[in-house]
Scaffold this motif. Structure first.
Motif, mmCIF file in Angstrom:
data_model
loop_
_atom_site.group_PDB
_atom_site.id
_atom_site.type_symbol
_atom_site.label_atom_id
_atom_site.label_comp_id
_atom_site.label_asym_id
_atom_site.label_seq_id
_atom_site.Cartn_x
_atom_site.Cartn_y
_atom_site.Cartn_z
ATOM 1 N N ILE A 300 0.799 -1.160 0.073
ATOM 2 C CA ILE A 300 -0.012 -0.048 -0.035
ATOM 3 C C ILE A 300 0.878 1.129 0.037
ATOM 4 C CG2 ILE A 300 -1.683 1.274 1.448
ATOM 5 C CD1 ILE A 300 -2.852 -1.139 -0.207
ATOM 6 N N TRP A 301 1.785 1.302 0.880
ATOM 7 C CA TRP A 301 2.667 2.293 0.752
ATOM 8 C C TRP A 301 3.494 2.693 -0.549
ATOM 9 C CZ3 TRP A 301 7.803 2.704 -0.088
ATOM 10 C CH2 TRP A 301 8.617 1.368 -0.149
ATOM 11 N N ILE A 303 2.240 2.219 -3.574
ATOM 12 C CA ILE A 303 1.196 2.836 -4.295
ATOM 13 C C ILE A 303 1.008 4.146 -3.720
ATOM 14 C CG2 ILE A 303 -1.357 2.531 -5.118
ATOM 15 C CD1 ILE A 303 -1.191 -0.558 -4.418
ATOM 16 N N LEU A 304 0.841 4.362 -2.455
ATOM 17 C CA LEU A 304 0.436 5.835 -2.173
ATOM 18 C C LEU A 304 1.596 6.827 -2.384
ATOM 19 C CD1 LEU A 304 -1.496 7.503 -0.475
ATOM 20 C CD2 LEU A 304 -0.018 6.803 1.787
ATOM 21 N N ALA A 305 2.818 6.276 -2.377
ATOM 22 C CA ALA A 305 3.950 7.107 -2.674
ATOM 23 C C ALA A 305 3.999 7.500 -3.946
ATOM 24 C CB ALA A 305 5.383 6.499 -2.091
ATOM 25 N N VAL A 307 1.275 7.513 -6.124
ATOM 26 C CA VAL A 307 0.282 8.408 -6.469
ATOM 27 C C VAL A 307 0.631 9.931 -6.155
ATOM 28 C CG1 VAL A 307 -2.145 8.942 -5.859
ATOM 29 C CG2 VAL A 307 -1.269 6.532 -6.318
ATOM 30 N N ILE A 308 1.283 9.994 -5.038
ATOM 31 C CA ILE A 308 1.465 11.260 -4.501
ATOM 32 C C ILE A 308 2.726 11.851 -5.266
ATOM 33 C CG2 ILE A 308 2.672 12.512 -2.526
ATOM 34 C CD1 ILE A 308 1.405 10.649 -0.722
#
Length: 686
Positions: A300-301, A303-305, A307-308
């Protein structure tokens, strides 16, 4: 006009997109382990830059780090302008690669030659026609490819809904825009069909069939840019890999082996040409299999990084910078101020600043941020103009409203917005408190040697000599065809020639303390024009004002000042005068300073009596004018010659309701000057 604007706009879009492509490729490497949908989304930024010439402004734009030039196109939008329009006085190229833009700019024609001779029009027109030919070839290729493919699909049979089987194809693909259809090769096994169909359906849901067409249009427009071709290929690969990952993610890791096997079954035979705009096949099978072999569900981290990072880069690359810093460092400043009323400028007034004032001005200018380019201001007359010469550069800060809502810096023929009313007010405060001398008084003293152009008859067989204290041991010698320097040892150094040399004046234009020789001379054989030549004997260089077969230039001495007359070229007689002005040396060139009325400082009030507007308005015309004359009003000699005393009194009385506000209903500069003086005196005595 089309050739002046279209090709520069196209190249600016292509260069802007090239910068974005480089950033996307770099981030793509950093996000190698992230889902391919992230990489695929980044290519939408490139597509936007390739198709849209404008964007909104933002302080977060990465282009601001590259000192990217921008031009205003709306209230909140602007366009990046590495390459300006061709038909401008000082064209210059600013590229994101250091040194290249400067090298190109040095080869471009500059000044009036560029506006009159227009040497860039022909090559730009040819380049535009070449571009059109390239676009036509790309379009013909797309049409021919589409027709050939349709012939191969005539025998395709419907399986269900929008899915067809075809014998003449070796790879599955989607074709169509409004009602896209999925075509599968008949050789595709039953076991592999569900995976392939799901892959193609994901393309349709994501509108990839429309994106592919837009990408091909962008490629056709920018066919000359190799980076765009590379981006087209890489974006296609990311599109396919992101679809593969979506299928595996939806059906679970258990289908990974079977899905990879289905790709292998399609790895042989011919594939749809990658450039086909209305259909796209499943290319780069080897790369897709390699990607799936290393694929695992990301954390998840991660994907989150990703996307940001994608969102931040999108904001930074989709927006244009708000402004740019001044492109030069400041050294010695020469400052002048000119104020206009009713669109007629008064003569510039010079200001001598002390060290503290000069240091403060340098500091403010050095840190000043210039806004968007706005050449629409070129058609307006500034309310005031502050001209500054600094370290060999010449520019002006101009205000177009009395309340300073529109301020611009004028530099090399372009206007840049200044969104800083505090800075403008600071300059105006300097001008209000500075030590004033008129521009005419600031010009150097002139010594006339002779002037046969305006006075007397040319001495065709004559010779004259003169000495100057500034050059001991040198005698300057004139004959009709030549000016030379005779040294103490008798050596003769020719300085310049003419057919003939009509006049010679000595004056220190360059400000180095040594006078230059300024002449009106004729040049040519059969076709003769008149021009001005300034010879700097101290440095061995010369400057000229000339425009062969279009304008004639001549010098004259008026009230102790060296004047320039610019006339329409005429082989027989002196032509129509188009401009008069002072001869000046600015920005390393000889220029004509506009000849306008000098600003006259009204004297302090001679009376302690205060008046109201009503009391002044009710005064008789003779008494009203006398009161203002007593308080420093100066009436121009031309007006005195044009009107009787009684007529002047009536004129002043009739216009007082406007003039006391500084506004004149007349376009003549003499009336504008009277209005300005009237306002100053009115403020003193009321």
């Amino acid at each position: 006009m089309f050739f002046y604007t279209f090709l520069p706009a196209l190249l600016n879009m292509s260069l802007t997109a090239s910068v974005v492509i480089v950033f996307v490729l770099l981030l793509r490497l950093i996000l190698k382990k992230a889902p391919k949908i992230i990489s695929y989304a980044l290519w939408s930024i490139v597509l936007f830059r390739l198709l849209c010439p404008i964007s909104i402004e933002s302080g977060l734009s990465l282009f601001g780090l590259l000192d990217t030039p921008v031009a205003a196109s709306g209230t909140l939008t602007s366009s990046i302008e590495y390459i300006p329009n061709v038909h401008m006085e000082y064209p210059s190229v600013v590229l994101p690669a250091p040194g290249i833009g400067e090298a190109i700019s040095d080869t471009l024609p500059q000044g009036e030659e560029q506006l009159v001779a227009d040497p860039l029009e022909a090559p730009v027109a040819i380049a535009t026609y070449v571009w059109m030919a390239g676009v036509l070839v790309m379009g013909l290729y797309a049409v021919v490819s589409c027709l050939r493919l349709r012939r191969r699909l005539i025998t395709a049979s419907l399986v269900k809904e929008n899915i067809y089987l075809a014998d003449e194809i070796a790879s599955p693909f989607v074709m169509g825009l409004i009602h896209p259809k999925i075509y599968l090769p008949s050789s595709l096994g039953v076991r592999e069909q569900p995976y392939v169909v799901m892959h193609e359906q994901h393309h349709i849901r994501r509108l990839d069939h429309i994106v592919k067409v837009l990408a091909f249009i962008a490629l056709s427009i920018h066919w000359f840019n190799p980076l765009v071709w590379f981006a087209f290929v890489m974006a296609g690969r990311d599109m396919e890999m992101s679809c593969d990952e979506a299928v595996v993610r939806k059906m679970g890791d258990g289908v990974l082996a079977d899905y990879t096997a289905s790709l292998l079954s399609l790895a042989t035979g011919r594939h749809i040409i990658a450039g086909m705009p209305l259909a796209f096949g499943e290319g780069d099978t080897k790369g897709r299999i390699r990607n799936l072999a290393s694929w695992k569900k990301p954390a998840i981290w991660v994907i989150l990084a990703a996307v940001i990072a994608c969102a931040v880069l999108a904001i930074c690359l989709l927006t244009n910078p708000r402004g740019q810093l001044l492109p030069f460092e400041l050294g010695t400043l020469q400052i002048s101020w000119a104020k206009t009323l009713d669109c007629r400028p008064n003569e510039p007034t010079s200001f001598d600043l002390n060290d503290a004032e000069l240091g403060e001005l340098k500091s403010r200018l050095s840190g000043l941020t210039i806004g968007r380019q706005d050449d629409d201001l070129a058609g307006l007359t500034p309310y005031y103009s502050i001209s500054i010469q600094a370290s060999g550069y010449y520019f002006s800060v101009q205000g177009f409203d009395t309340d300073d809502t529109h301020i611009a810096l004028h530099y090399q023929g372009r206007y840049y917005r200044i969104n800083d009313s505090e800075f403008s007010q600071y300059l105006r405060d300097i001008c209000a408190g500075g030590t004033r001398t008129s521009a005419a008084e600031a010009l150097p003293a002139v010594q006339e040697w002779f002037d046969y152009y305006n006075n007397g008859e040319m001495q065709w067989g004559g010779r004259q000599e003169i000495n100057q204290e500034a050059f001991p041991g040198v005698t300057f010698r004139w004959t009709p065809e030549q000016v030379a320097a005779v040294l103490e040892d008798g050596e003769i150094l020719p300085l310049y020639t003419g057919m003939p040399i009509w006049s010679v004046f000595f004056t220190d234009l360059t400000g180095d303390g040594l006078p230059e020789l300024c002449s009106t001379l004729s040049i040519g054989s059969g076709i003769v024009d008149h021009r001005i030549l300034i010879y700097d004997y101290a440095n061995g260089v010369s400057y000229s004002l000339e425009d062969r077969m279009k304008y004639d230039y001549s010098l004259s001495l008026k009230d102790g000042l060296l004047m320039v007359t610019k006339q329409v070229y005429n082989t027989d007689n002196k032509g129509e005068v188009v401009e008069n002005g002072y001869l000046a040396y600015l920005n390393n060139t000889i220029q004509i300073v506009p000849l306008t009325l000098a600003v006259t400082e009204p004297a302090a009030s001679t009376t302690n009596v205060s008046y109201t507007y009503e009391e002044l308005s009710e005064m008789p015309a003779e008494e009203l004018l006398d009161l203002f004359i007593q308080n420093g009003l100066v009436i121009n000699d031309d007006l005195k010659a044009s009107f009787t005393e009684e007529e002047l009194q009536t004129l002043f009385k009739e216009n007082f309701h406007l003039w006391h506000t500084g506004v004149s209903a007349h376009s003549d500069t003499a009336f504008c000057d009277l209005a300005e003086q009237t306002k100053v005196i009115f403020d003193q005595i009321t």
